[in-house]
Design an enzyme around this catalytic site. Structure first.
Site, PDB file in Angstrom:
ATOM      1  CD  GLU A  39      -3.035  -0.612  -0.135  1.00 24.81           C
ATOM      2  OE1 GLU A  39      -3.093   0.561  -0.556  1.00 24.81           O
ATOM      3  OE2 GLU A  39      -3.691  -1.539  -0.651  1.00 24.81           O
ATOM      4  CE1 TYR A 122      -6.968   3.635  -0.223  1.00 26.82           C
ATOM      5  CE2 TYR A 122      -4.589   3.375   0.063  1.00 26.82           C
ATOM      6  CZ  TYR A 122      -5.788   2.952  -0.484  1.00 26.82           C
ATOM      7  OH  TYR A 122      -5.819   1.842  -1.272  1.00 26.82           O
ATOM      8  CG  ASP A 140      -8.003   4.047  -4.330  1.00 28.92           C
ATOM      9  OD1 ASP A 140      -9.210   3.851  -4.555  1.00 28.92           O
ATOM     10  OD2 ASP A 140      -7.112   3.306  -4.793  1.00 28.92           O
TER      11      ASP A 140
END
Ligand code: SF4
Length: 342
Positions: A39, A122, A140
């Site tokens: 990520e 996020y 996102d």
């Protein structure tokens, strides 16, 4: 368009995901270390670019302990070319926090995750959903697009984010990790920014934008101001087939990375005092960073600047772990000198 529950939407989505999910190296298991590494790398970077870096990092640093104990210079070198270098510095800091504060185990609450270097809302949501199957929505740009279309939300971004997250939340009550990844794949393969392939979409029966034939109009984005421009010089200093590279100061843009020496990047071209004897080559390169557009004029210089210099052999300079902006400059210098970049 039939009314359909979030439960059925999630079921249709997961059935599609079972058949069509991308085979990505970080999906072999949902170990939090792998999810976190992928990520962080995927922020602002595309999947094909990330794959070899992810594999390299897993090979060099198989666990969070290996990453925490590695010298930061090695991590920066391995990260070179991936851009947004503060991510690499934070990766190291975060690994040390996870080892020091949490005995090497990733925490499972949003609050604790947000206290770790480089983890924002996020990434925390992505970890909670994918690694721990908790009902968090990692919103996102991809998920924003699917949500805006599926629920016909025309509020401009970024203001629309809470509305989009709330609209998607009911899909995340079970199997949050798979739902998140299924939406990511759907957004990449089917619900694309231009010409979405609605006829292939598992959510087409409930998609409001499809029913109203306005998918491509969504999401609405607030108009962005043009990026400001900055200007500077980049210096080629060569002695006996060695090239002078500068180890940049640890803080700031490209901090801690190796690069060619440069002037300040400012509103106009200006040499520092030590570079007044520099000779322009007539070439320039351009590079776009997140917050500005950089134009660098190429110069050759005989004087050695009073900065932290490391000498590197000319033929290996492109393998020295330079960020992309400096690779561009090196290639331009070498082309100007009629040498083939290695
Ligand atoms: Fe996107 Fe079309 Fe699917 Fe709606 S039906 S979610 S617009 S691909």
């Amino acid at each position: 368009m039939k009314p359909m529950s979030a439960k059925t939407q999630a079921k249709d989505l997961l059935a599609w995901y079972d058949r069509h999910k991308r085979d990505l190296p970080w999906r072999q298991n949902t170990d939090p270390y792998r999810v976190w590494l992928s990520e962080i790398m995927l922020q602002q970077t595309t999947v094909p670019t990330v794959v070899p870096y992810f594999l390299k990092f897993l090979h060099h640093y198989p666990s969070v302990f290996d990453l925490a104990n590695a010298p930061v210079e090695n991590i920066m070198r391995d990260w070179a070319g991936l851009g947004y270098y503060s991510r690499a510095r934070n990766l190291h800091k975060a690994a040390q926090q996870i080892v020091g504060q949490f005995n090497g185990l990733f925490p499972e609450t949003e609050k604790e995750l947000l206290g770790i270097a480089g983890i924002g809302p996020y990434t925390a949501s992505a970890l909670l959903a994918i690694a721990f199957n908790k009902p968090y929505v990692p919103l996102d740009g991809n998920l924003e697009r699917v949500a805006a279309r599926l629920f016909n939300i025309a509020t401009p971004l970024p203001q629309a984010k809470p509305e989009l997250r709330a609209a998607l939340a009911p899909l995340f009550t079970h199997n949050a990790g798979d739902v998140a990844q299924a939406l990511m794949d759907l957004a990449t393969a089917i619900c694309t920014p231009k010409k979405p392939k609605c006829v292939l979409c598992p959510l087409q029966k409930t998609c409001v934008a499809k029913a109203q034939n306005r998918a491509e109009e969504l999401p609405v984005k607030a108009t962005k101001a043009e990026k400001p421009k900055r200007y500077g010089y980049v210096y080629w200093i060569e002695q006996k087939s060695l090239v002078a590279l500068e180890r940049r100061p640890p803080k700031g843009l490209l901090g801690g990375m190796l690069g060619l020496p440069t002037s300040a990047w400012a509103e106009k071209f200006e040499h520092p005092a030590w570079a007044h004897s520099a000779a322009e080559t007539g070439q320039q390169i351009e590079h776009v960073f997140t917050h500005f557009h950089l134009i660098l004029k190429l110069c050759s210089l005989k004087k050695i600047p009073p900065v932290s210099i490391e000498w590197v052999a000319l033929e290996t300079v492109l393998a020295a772990g330079l960020p992309t902006v400096f690779k561009k400059a090196v290639k331009a210098f070498m082309t100007g000198k009629n040498q083939t970049p290695v």
